[in-house]
Motif scaffolding. Structure first.
Motif, PDB file in Angstrom:
ATOM      1  N   GLU A  45      43.119  53.057  74.468  1.00 55.25           N
ATOM      2  CA  GLU A  45      42.996  52.063  73.397  1.00 55.25           C
ATOM      3  C   GLU A  45      41.926  51.022  73.742  1.00 55.25           C
ATOM      4  OE1 GLU A  45      47.084  53.847  73.299  1.00 55.25           O
ATOM      5  OE2 GLU A  45      45.763  53.083  74.863  1.00 55.25           O
ATOM      6  N   SER A  46      41.893  50.627  75.014  1.00 53.12           N
ATOM      7  CA  SER A  46      40.910  49.640  75.467  1.00 53.12           C
ATOM      8  C   SER A  46      39.494  50.197  75.375  1.00 53.12           C
ATOM      9  CB  SER A  46      41.223  49.209  76.899  1.00 53.12           C
ATOM     10  OG  SER A  46      42.476  48.551  76.945  1.00 53.12           O
ATOM     11  N   ALA A  47      39.330  51.448  75.806  1.00 54.84           N
ATOM     12  CA  ALA A  47      38.006  52.078  75.737  1.00 54.84           C
ATOM     13  C   ALA A  47      37.540  52.171  74.286  1.00 54.84           C
ATOM     14  CB  ALA A  47      38.049  53.462  76.382  1.00 54.84           C
ATOM     15  N   GLN A  48      38.457  52.506  73.380  1.00 58.71           N
ATOM     16  CA  GLN A  48      38.110  52.579  71.960  1.00 58.71           C
ATOM     17  C   GLN A  48      37.634  51.225  71.447  1.00 58.71           C
ATOM     18  OE1 GLN A  48      41.731  54.234  70.147  1.00 58.71           O
ATOM     19  NE2 GLN A  48      40.407  55.792  69.249  1.00 58.71           N
ATOM     20  N   VAL A  52      33.910  50.030  69.928  1.00 60.20           N
ATOM     21  CA  VAL A  52      33.749  49.595  68.540  1.00 60.20           C
ATOM     22  C   VAL A  52      33.379  48.111  68.428  1.00 60.20           C
ATOM     23  CG1 VAL A  52      34.966  49.300  66.338  1.00 60.20           C
ATOM     24  CG2 VAL A  52      35.346  51.345  67.701  1.00 60.20           C
ATOM     25  N   ASP A  53      34.043  47.259  69.211  1.00 56.26           N
ATOM     26  CA  ASP A  53      33.875  45.808  69.064  1.00 56.26           C
ATOM     27  C   ASP A  53      33.898  45.096  70.420  1.00 56.26           C
ATOM     28  OD1 ASP A  53      33.631  43.309  67.959  1.00 56.26           O
ATOM     29  OD2 ASP A  53      35.685  43.210  67.200  1.00 56.26           O
TER      30      ASP A  53
END
Length: 161
Positions: A45-48, A52-53
């Protein structure tokens, strides 16, 4: 018994107090960020989110215990996350004490009776740059001081209470 100078004794006590202050600041920051829905939990989730932001991320917490040290995949993830954070100037801190981290965030330590797995607390991102949180400044100052001493990823040991 070794004799210590007054400067060494005062320095040790000062360092211990500083670490306790930073430890408490980090715990308070994580609780406040969770309450404000400003935490991203989990390596994937952190890598995503960073993909993205990345500008929304103000602190990256990488958490392990001794049993995680031999997890090659986790260590590779950490290396990549650390490199990314250093590249775009996100403060990073490594934390030991997964049980305490779970306590602070109100997480179960193991699967509950409904077979729900606890969240992956190995990587936690704090977001919300608009909210200038006093504790974020304390943790950020600690990270900056550590970088000045060439310790790019400082460590904090969370202690069970």
């Amino acid at each position: 018994m070794t004799n210590m100078t007054l400067e060494e004794v005062v320095g040790c006590n000062s360092t211990d107090r500083k670490m306790e202050t930073v430890r408490e600041a980090l715990e308070e920051l994580l609780v406040a960020a969770q309450r404000q829905n400003c935490l991203t939990v989990g390596v994937y989730e952190s890598a995503q989110l960073m993909n993205v932001d990345p500008d929304s991320v103000v602190l990256c917490v990488l958490a392990t215990d001794e049993e995680d040290e031999n997890d090659v995949a986790l260590q590779i993830h950490f290396t990549l996350i650390q490199a990314f954070c250093c590249d775009i100037d996100i403060n990073i801190v490594r934390v030991s004490g997964m049980r305490r981290l779970a306590q602070v965030l109100g997480e179960p330590v193991s699967a509950d009776s409904n077979a729900n797995e606890p969240r992956d607390l190995h990587c936690i991102l704090v977001t919300n740059p608009q909210a200038e949180h006093l504790k974020l400044n304390e943790v950020g100052s600690y990270c900056k001081e550590s970088r000045c001493r060439n310790q790019w990823v400082p460590s904090i040991a969370l202690q069970e209470r």
